[in-house]
Structures are given as C-alpha cells and as structure tokens.
Motif scaffolding. Sequence first.
Motif, PDB file in Angstrom:
ATOM      1  N   SER A 173       0.881  -1.177  -0.034  1.00 53.79           N
ATOM      2  CA  SER A 173       0.176  -0.619  -0.001  1.00 53.79           C
ATOM      3  C   SER A 173       1.112   1.349   0.055  1.00 53.79           C
ATOM      4  O   SER A 173       0.116   2.149  -0.675  1.00 53.79           O
ATOM      5  CB  SER A 173      -0.158   0.141   1.403  1.00 53.79           C
ATOM      6  OG  SER A 173      -0.400   0.100   2.914  1.00 53.79           O
ATOM      7  N   GLY A 174       2.020   1.279   1.046  1.00 56.20           N
ATOM      8  CA  GLY A 174       3.105   2.677   0.702  1.00 56.20           C
ATOM      9  C   GLY A 174       2.369   3.630   2.335  1.00 56.20           C
ATOM     10  O   GLY A 174       2.782   4.468   2.316  1.00 56.20           O
ATOM     11  N   ALA A 175       1.613   2.520   2.400  1.00 55.04           N
ATOM     12  CA  ALA A 175       0.832   3.769   3.397  1.00 55.04           C
ATOM     13  C   ALA A 175       1.690   3.871   4.989  1.00 55.04           C
ATOM     14  O   ALA A 175       2.764   3.128   4.953  1.00 55.04           O
ATOM     15  CB  ALA A 175      -0.279   3.064   4.594  1.00 55.04           C
ATOM     16  N   ARG A 176       1.335   4.763   5.751  1.00 56.75           N
ATOM     17  CA  ARG A 176       2.793   5.334   6.771  1.00 56.75           C
ATOM     18  C   ARG A 176       1.959   4.990   7.778  1.00 56.75           C
ATOM     19  O   ARG A 176       2.894   4.755   8.934  1.00 56.75           O
ATOM     20  CB  ARG A 176       2.512   6.251   6.405  1.00 56.75           C
ATOM     21  CG  ARG A 176       3.889   7.617   5.819  1.00 56.75           C
ATOM     22  CD  ARG A 176       3.358   8.230   5.484  1.00 56.75           C
ATOM     23  NE  ARG A 176       2.188   8.975   5.190  1.00 56.75           N
ATOM     24  CZ  ARG A 176       1.686  10.530   4.801  1.00 56.75           C
ATOM     25  NH1 ARG A 176       2.706  11.805   5.111  1.00 56.75           N
ATOM     26  NH2 ARG A 176       0.513  11.162   4.510  1.00 56.75           N
ATOM     27  N   HIS A 177       0.672   4.670   7.515  1.00 59.49           N
ATOM     28  CA  HIS A 177      -0.354   4.424   9.133  1.00 59.49           C
ATOM     29  C   HIS A 177      -1.447   3.174   9.168  1.00 59.49           C
ATOM     30  O   HIS A 177      -1.796   3.761   8.281  1.00 59.49           O
ATOM     31  CB  HIS A 177      -0.701   5.611   9.966  1.00 59.49           C
ATOM     32  CG  HIS A 177      -1.499   5.194  10.726  1.00 59.49           C
ATOM     33  ND1 HIS A 177      -2.421   5.313  10.925  1.00 59.49           N
ATOM     34  CD2 HIS A 177      -1.200   5.659  12.491  1.00 59.49           C
ATOM     35  CE1 HIS A 177      -3.411   4.980  12.439  1.00 59.49           C
ATOM     36  NE2 HIS A 177      -2.424   4.920  12.946  1.00 59.49           N
ATOM     37  N   ALA A 178      -1.285   2.354   9.592  1.00 57.80           N
ATOM     38  CA  ALA A 178      -2.827   1.178  10.058  1.00 57.80           C
ATOM     39  C   ALA A 178      -4.016   1.199  10.436  1.00 57.80           C
ATOM     40  O   ALA A 178      -3.076   1.590  11.781  1.00 57.80           O
ATOM     41  CB  ALA A 178      -2.156   0.163   8.610  1.00 57.80           C
ATOM     42  N   THR A 179      -5.041   1.015  10.930  1.00 61.04           N
ATOM     43  CA  THR A 179      -5.822   1.375  12.210  1.00 61.04           C
ATOM     44  C   THR A 179      -6.150  -0.225  11.690  1.00 61.04           C
ATOM     45  O   THR A 179      -7.065  -0.613  11.261  1.00 61.04           O
ATOM     46  CB  THR A 179      -7.116   1.887  11.944  1.00 61.04           C
ATOM     47  OG1 THR A 179      -6.147   3.627  12.195  1.00 61.04           O
ATOM     48  CG2 THR A 179      -7.794   2.116  13.177  1.00 61.04           C
ATOM     49  N   LEU A 180      -6.293  -1.181  12.848  1.00 61.42           N
ATOM     50  CA  LEU A 180      -7.102  -2.134  13.252  1.00 61.42           C
ATOM     51  C   LEU A 180      -7.835  -2.237  14.383  1.00 61.42           C
ATOM     52  O   LEU A 180      -7.116  -2.213  15.309  1.00 61.42           O
ATOM     53  CB  LEU A 180      -5.835  -3.191  13.199  1.00 61.42           C
ATOM     54  CG  LEU A 180      -6.092  -5.102  13.870  1.00 61.42           C
ATOM     55  CD1 LEU A 180      -7.234  -5.142  12.541  1.00 61.42           C
ATOM     56  CD2 LEU A 180      -4.878  -5.478  14.162  1.00 61.42           C
ATOM     57  N   GLU A 181      -9.553  -2.389  13.523  1.00 64.63           N
ATOM     58  CA  GLU A 181     -10.131  -2.757  14.700  1.00 64.63           C
ATOM     59  C   GLU A 181     -11.485  -3.900  14.560  1.00 64.63           C
ATOM     60  O   GLU A 181     -11.244  -4.182  13.862  1.00 64.63           O
ATOM     61  CB  GLU A 181     -11.410  -1.377  14.220  1.00 64.63           C
ATOM     62  CG  GLU A 181     -12.915  -1.365  15.230  1.00 64.63           C
ATOM     63  CD  GLU A 181     -13.691  -0.041  14.332  1.00 64.63           C
ATOM     64  OE1 GLU A 181     -14.582  -0.220  14.918  1.00 64.63           O
ATOM     65  OE2 GLU A 181     -13.267   0.436  13.645  1.00 64.63           O
ATOM     66  N   VAL A 182     -11.162  -3.950  16.013  1.00 61.87           N
ATOM     67  CA  VAL A 182     -11.900  -5.384  16.552  1.00 61.87           C
ATOM     68  C   VAL A 182     -13.214  -5.450  17.516  1.00 61.87           C
ATOM     69  O   VAL A 182     -13.307  -4.455  18.544  1.00 61.87           O
ATOM     70  CB  VAL A 182     -11.024  -6.604  16.556  1.00 61.87           C
ATOM     71  CG1 VAL A 182     -11.939  -7.835  16.739  1.00 61.87           C
ATOM     72  CG2 VAL A 182      -9.693  -6.869  16.012  1.00 61.87           C
ATOM     73  N   VAL A 183     -14.250  -5.375  16.606  1.00 66.75           N
ATOM     74  CA  VAL A 183     -15.331  -5.058  17.634  1.00 66.75           C
ATOM     75  C   VAL A 183     -16.448  -6.214  18.203  1.00 66.75           C
ATOM     76  O   VAL A 183     -17.098  -6.656  16.798  1.00 66.75           O
ATOM     77  CB  VAL A 183     -15.746  -3.547  17.855  1.00 66.75           C
ATOM     78  CG1 VAL A 183     -14.953  -2.548  17.878  1.00 66.75           C
ATOM     79  CG2 VAL A 183     -16.656  -3.338  15.635  1.00 66.75           C
ATOM     80  N   HIS A 184     -17.267  -5.964  18.837  1.00 66.59           N
ATOM     81  CA  HIS A 184     -18.448  -6.674  18.746  1.00 66.59           C
ATOM     82  C   HIS A 184     -19.706  -6.080  18.040  1.00 66.59           C
ATOM     83  O   HIS A 184     -20.034  -4.921  19.355  1.00 66.59           O
ATOM     84  CB  HIS A 184     -18.482  -7.357  20.613  1.00 66.59           C
ATOM     85  CG  HIS A 184     -19.718  -7.874  20.570  1.00 66.59           C
ATOM     86  ND1 HIS A 184     -21.216  -7.814  20.852  1.00 66.59           N
ATOM     87  CD2 HIS A 184     -19.965  -9.468  20.509  1.00 66.59           C
ATOM     88  CE1 HIS A 184     -21.924  -8.886  20.874  1.00 66.59           C
ATOM     89  NE2 HIS A 184     -21.439  -9.632  20.780  1.00 66.59           N
ATOM     90  N   VAL A 185     -20.190  -6.326  17.124  1.00 61.74           N
ATOM     91  CA  VAL A 185     -21.639  -5.841  16.824  1.00 61.74           C
ATOM     92  C   VAL A 185     -22.805  -6.994  17.328  1.00 61.74           C
ATOM     93  O   VAL A 185     -22.320  -8.381  17.662  1.00 61.74           O
ATOM     94  CB  VAL A 185     -21.829  -5.470  15.384  1.00 61.74           C
ATOM     95  CG1 VAL A 185     -20.895  -4.068  15.160  1.00 61.74           C
ATOM     96  CG2 VAL A 185     -21.564  -5.879  14.574  1.00 61.74           C
ATOM     97  N   PRO A 186     -23.644  -6.215  17.261  1.00 60.09           N
ATOM     98  CA  PRO A 186     -25.074  -7.312  17.200  1.00 60.09           C
ATOM     99  C   PRO A 186     -24.709  -8.438  16.132  1.00 60.09           C
ATOM    100  O   PRO A 186     -24.710  -8.793  15.198  1.00 60.09           O
ATOM    101  CB  PRO A 186     -26.107  -6.790  17.212  1.00 60.09           C
ATOM    102  CG  PRO A 186     -26.110  -4.885  17.255  1.00 60.09           C
ATOM    103  CD  PRO A 186     -24.526  -5.054  16.736  1.00 60.09           C
ATOM    104  N   GLU A 187     -24.655  -9.884  17.330  1.00 61.61           N
ATOM    105  CA  GLU A 187     -24.997 -10.716  16.574  1.00 61.61           C
ATOM    106  C   GLU A 187     -23.085 -11.101  15.634  1.00 61.61           C
ATOM    107  O   GLU A 187     -23.135 -12.257  15.562  1.00 61.61           O
ATOM    108  CB  GLU A 187     -25.028 -11.674  15.883  1.00 61.61           C
ATOM    109  CG  GLU A 187     -27.114 -11.383  16.718  1.00 61.61           C
ATOM    110  CD  GLU A 187     -26.889 -12.492  17.952  1.00 61.61           C
ATOM    111  OE1 GLU A 187     -26.064 -13.461  17.698  1.00 61.61           O
ATOM    112  OE2 GLU A 187     -27.705 -12.137  18.861  1.00 61.61           O
TER     113      GLU A 187
END
Length: 243
Positions: A173-187
């Motif tokens: 990607s050539g990215a300088r930053h990334a975000t990893l999000e792991v969340v609980h949503v209904p079911e």
Amino acid sequence: MVFLAAGAANLAFGYWYVTIAYRPFARRVRELEQSRARVVDDSAARLRQIERDLHDGAQAQMVAVAMKLGLATKRLGGIIDETGQTDLERVLELVAAAHRGAKEAITELRDLCHGIHPPVLDQGLGIALTTLAARSDLPVELIVDLPERPSAAIETIAYFCAAELLANVAKHSGARHATLEVVHVPELLRLRVSDDGCGGARVENRGGLAGLADRIGTVDGRLQVASPPGGPTVVTVELPLHA
C-alpha cells in the motif's frame, strides 16, 4: 424469498397443485459448497506445503546437525588418540556449525507451529492482536472491544485475517499508518483494517484476498473491500461469534 409456481388445474379431481421453488436457498447452498471445496483444496495444499517445509527445512537442518555432531565426535576421538591440535580446531568449527543449524531448525519449527495455531491465541483474541500490531512493520492503531469471547474457530480466522491484511498493507500500500479495529456488534464480530496508502486493492482469483474470502465464507462470514485509486483502503470482515 419463496417463489410459487402454480400448475394447471386438474378438473377431473378438482384440485390445484403448486410447485414451490426455494431458488435463493439453493443458490446459497451451491455457493457454500463451492466455497468449502476451495477451502478444502487450500487446506490440502497448506498441509502439503507444511510437509515440504518440514522435510526440506527443519528436518534437513536436523539431519545436518546430526552429521556434524557425528563428525565432531569422531574428531574428539582422534584427539583422545593424540592426533594433534588441527583436529581440535576442526571440532570447534563442526560444533559451532551444528549449534547454528540447531537454532535455525528451532526457528523454522516455531514458525511452522505459529502458522498452524499461534500460541498467543490461547490468551484471547485481544492479546493476540495486540502482539500482532506491535510486530507490524508500520505503526498500527489498535481498537478492541470484545465483551464476549468468540469461539476458537472464529478467533483463529479473525487472527489470520488481521495478519494477512496488515501484511498486505506493509507490502503493497505504501501506507504510513494503519488502523486495526475489532469490535463486537449484534451477533457478529467485525474486524476492519484501514490504511492511508495508495489504494487499488481488489479481490482477484487466487489472490490473498480471495483466499481470505473463501476462509471467511466457510462460517458464513463476509468480506468487503473499499479501495479507490489513491486510497484510502478499508477492508471489513464480518464473522459470526460462534462457529
């Protein structure tokens, strides 16, 4: 949705017959069968690769270690018979080489085991992803909100999805930053990886994202990719909490 197709009336007996076709359900069954077939083939290929890695890598290293230690033993026997200082130097070289080979074999075995089931997952998905983000080649912001622990199979799929997606970001990607999000949503468990790179990511046959889509599909999960040219790229994985 259920489609009803009425047949012709039978006037002699005074009744109608109705044919019920569950078309979307049948299509979904076919999709699952195809997805599982691809995953089975992929699993077989992975097992063959593990076998080759063990045979050509760790096993070969251990064989070499055994041979070097055998030669060192013979040299030591020669020293005992007072054959001279030259043999002692050669013994030291053989033992040092055997030591290096043993450490390399241990590393390879550890990597193979990690590829089958990362031990850090035993402590939970949150801790495993924290470790994964810390080892990334670029800065990763981690957001975890999992009040309920998913089943072991879902945790494993989520972990390998995160690992693959972060690796893609670092490599392509050539990215300088990334975000990893792991969340609980209904079911559901929702995993999302976003970056500020160049964009253009897409699901291609036999590509890494296609492999992830197949693995996710085995548990009725879903993969979405938003990656316009110029970025940003956002990949979202939705999985059931239990499989």
